[in-house]
Design a protein around this motif. Structure first.
Motif, short mmCIF file in Angstrom:
data_model
loop_
_atom_site.label_atom_id
_atom_site.label_comp_id
_atom_site.label_asym_id
_atom_site.label_seq_id
_atom_site.Cartn_x
_atom_site.Cartn_y
_atom_site.Cartn_z
N ASP A 1 0.83 -1.21 0.00
CA ASP A 1 0.00 0.00 0.00
C ASP A 1 0.86 1.26 0.00
O ASP A 1 0.53 2.26 -0.66
CB ASP A 1 -0.92 0.01 1.22
N GLU A 2 1.96 1.23 0.74
CA GLU A 2 2.81 2.41 0.86
C GLU A 2 3.45 2.82 -0.46
O GLU A 2 3.63 4.01 -0.74
CB GLU A 2 3.91 2.16 1.90
N VAL A 3 3.80 1.84 -1.28
CA VAL A 3 4.54 2.16 -2.52
C VAL A 3 3.70 1.98 -3.77
O VAL A 3 4.18 2.23 -4.88
CB VAL A 3 5.81 1.27 -2.64
N PHE A 4 2.44 1.58 -3.62
CA PHE A 4 1.66 1.16 -4.78
C PHE A 4 1.50 2.27 -5.82
O PHE A 4 1.76 2.04 -7.01
CB PHE A 4 0.27 0.67 -4.35
N ASP A 5 1.07 3.45 -5.43
CA ASP A 5 0.77 4.50 -6.40
C ASP A 5 1.98 4.86 -7.26
O ASP A 5 1.89 4.93 -8.49
CB ASP A 5 0.24 5.74 -5.69
N SER A 6 3.10 5.10 -6.62
CA SER A 6 4.29 5.52 -7.38
C SER A 6 4.80 4.39 -8.27
O SER A 6 5.20 4.62 -9.42
CB SER A 6 5.39 5.99 -6.43
N CYS A 7 4.79 3.17 -7.77
CA CYS A 7 5.33 2.04 -8.55
C CYS A 7 4.36 1.60 -9.64
O CYS A 7 4.80 1.19 -10.72
CB CYS A 7 5.65 0.88 -7.62
#
Length: 262
Positions: free
Chosen positions: A222-228
């Protein structure tokens, strides 16, 4: 007598040293086993001990291995996904060589492939890949990991966020979550179904190779989902299917043509 006494003292001194050496060897062996368990190496038993030496007669006659190498070559020659990634890695100074960077091996029944960052080698699970379409997806998925390894300082073993990001990218860009594949898995959905598929498959990959709780894995994803999820390099888009991948490959091949004509 003095000489015998000295020898006796030497034996006494050597025993603790021998015991210390044995203890260190046992500790090292335990740490090695723990590393294999923690980082998923147990899923790839041939990583530590191969039944056949590379290039041996036994290997060439082993049906699964022979078929695996043929399907790998077809994927490298015909898959627009793989061709684009191979070209991008070459442009980045990380040329991929079939004999050096791919290894067909028997694996645990739960995985189809893997990227071994320690050796910069892609493992293809010859006992679990039986169709060309499956091989194409696995090669693409693992090449995305290899591309990430090439272009960035990915800390695969210590930084959980790095691993999660690469798994998200691999699920998003490899065709794993294409409409056809999702239908074959009886997964249906309309609103943001692709995102849900990417999230789920990234989570599944992480849990397969790391001994962490599902809650911890979900939190990092969840923490890195948007950017990745929005990092589409080197495709420049999400190649939802083979047609999209062909367009992406065409654009990649023509990327310098505009500037060359100025």
């Amino acid at each position: 007598m003095a000489q015998n006494s000295a020898k006796g003292d030497d034996c006494i001194n050597k025993e603790p040293l021998q015991e210390k050496k044995e203890a260190e060897e046992q500790t090292a062996a335990a740490e090695s086993k723990q590393k294999e368990a923690d980082f998923g190496y147990g899923l790839y038993p041939e990583r530590s001990s191969s039944k056949f030496k590379q290039g041996s007669i036994g290997e060439s006659l082993f049906t699964f291995k022979h078929k695996c190498h043929i399907m790998l070559q077809v994927a490298m020659d015909t898959s627009p996904y793989a061709k684009l990634l191979l070209g991008a890695m070459k442009s980045s100074g990380c040329t991929v060589y079939k004999d050096r960077h791919f290894s067909c091996e028997d694996c645990d029944g739960t995985v189809s492939g893997g990227f071994d960052a320690a050796t910069s080698q892609i493992v293809l699970c010859q006992n679990n890949i039986h169709q060309q379409a499956h091989m194409n997806r696995v090669v693409t998925h693992e090449l995305i990991h290899a591309f990430d390894h090439c272009r960035a300082r990915v800390d695969w073993f210590s930084n959980f966020r790095h691993l999660a990001c690469s798994e998200i990218r691999a699920a998003n860009l490899s065709g794993d979550c294409s409409f056809v594949n999702e239908i074959s898995r009886f997964n249906f959905g309309l609103k943001e179904h692709h995102q849900a598929c990417v999230r789920g498959r990234a989570l599944r990959s992480i849990l397969a190779v790391r001994k962490v709780s599902r809650e911890e894995a979900e939190q990092v994803v969840d923490e890195v989902f948007d950017s990745c999820f929005h990092d589409h390099a080197p495709f420049g888009r999400i190649p939802h299917n083979k047609k999209d991948a062909k367009f992406a490959y065409r654009d990649y091949e023509n990327r310098d043509r505009y500037y060359a004509n100025l």
